[in-house]
Enzyme design. Structure first.
Site, PDB file in Angstrom:
ATOM      1  N   ILE A  73     -21.436  19.391  53.730  1.00 53.43           N
ATOM      2  CA  ILE A  73     -20.172  18.255  54.012  1.00 53.43           C
ATOM      3  C   ILE A  73     -19.484  18.838  55.225  1.00 53.43           C
ATOM      4  O   ILE A  73     -19.045  18.547  55.791  1.00 53.43           O
ATOM      5  CB  ILE A  73     -19.857  17.557  53.232  1.00 53.43           C
TER       6      ILE A  73
ATOM      7  N   TYR B 269     -27.382  15.627  50.356  1.00 46.59           N
ATOM      8  CA  TYR B 269     -26.298  16.603  51.299  1.00 46.59           C
ATOM      9  C   TYR B 269     -25.439  17.011  49.725  1.00 46.59           C
ATOM     10  O   TYR B 269     -25.289  16.624  48.980  1.00 46.59           O
ATOM     11  CB  TYR B 269     -25.318  15.991  52.192  1.00 46.59           C
ATOM     12  N   CYS B 270     -24.892  18.028  49.713  1.00 47.80           N
ATOM     13  CA  CYS B 270     -23.663  18.986  49.171  1.00 47.80           C
ATOM     14  C   CYS B 270     -21.939  19.463  49.897  1.00 47.80           C
ATOM     15  O   CYS B 270     -22.192  19.156  51.055  1.00 47.80           O
ATOM     16  CB  CYS B 270     -24.584  19.822  48.476  1.00 47.80           C
ATOM     17  N   ARG B 271     -21.811  20.960  49.491  1.00 50.66           N
ATOM     18  CA  ARG B 271     -20.851  21.172  49.985  1.00 50.66           C
ATOM     19  C   ARG B 271     -21.414  21.923  51.759  1.00 50.66           C
ATOM     20  O   ARG B 271     -20.974  21.964  52.210  1.00 50.66           O
ATOM     21  CB  ARG B 271     -20.254  21.799  49.552  1.00 50.66           C
TER      22      ARG B 271
ATOM     23  N   GLY C 105     -24.928  23.007  51.216  1.00 49.72           N
ATOM     24  CA  GLY C 105     -27.178  23.046  51.762  1.00 49.72           C
ATOM     25  C   GLY C 105     -27.522  23.528  50.140  1.00 49.72           C
ATOM     26  O   GLY C 105     -28.362  23.409  51.338  1.00 49.72           O
TER      27      GLY C 105
END
Length: 127
Positions: A118, A90-92, A94
């Site tokens: 996230i 995951y990242c911020r 997507g």
């Protein structure tokens, strides 16, 4: 005869053009709910591919940081020693997680699951 050639050409284009992720180096995109279920029921590596300051501002519990721009064979091996480990990425929002997932798949990792960012994660986070 001309119709057969056109029909065969069209069929060939359909078969090759709509393949999606059919190569050996691919990953699976899953929902955040499915990712949470996997976290709760099996051994997984949760991989945060944001930058250090983003990670420090809050991350999913047990997540390991590996910024997308630093992913290569050596850095990935330190965080994910087994190529068949289940890895949830995951990242911020997507975008970087998709890039990172593709890079890991290209490096030969076989169980990569990308679940977005996230910023829409409805479950627990920690500082």
């Amino acid at each position: 005869m001309k119709r057969i050639v056109i029909l065969l050409s069209s069929l060939l284009l359909l078969l090759t053009g709509c393949g999606g992720n059919t190569s050996d180096s691919s990953y699976e995109q899953i929902t955040q709910e499915a990712a949470k279920e996997m976290m709760d029921t099996q051994e997984v590596i949760i991989l945060d591919v944001r930058e250090q300051d983003e990670y420090d501002s809050g991350h999913i519990p047990s997540a390991v940081l590996l910024p997308v721009g630093m992913i290569d064979e050596d850095t990935a091996a330190k965080v994910i020693p087994e190529k068949d480990s289940t890895v949830l990425v995951y990242c911020r929002s997507g975008n970087r997680s998709k890039t990172a997932s593709a890079a890991l798949a290209d490096l030969g990792y076989t169980n990569i699951y990308e679940f977005g960012g996230i910023n829409t994660w409805p479950y627990e986070t920690e500082p």
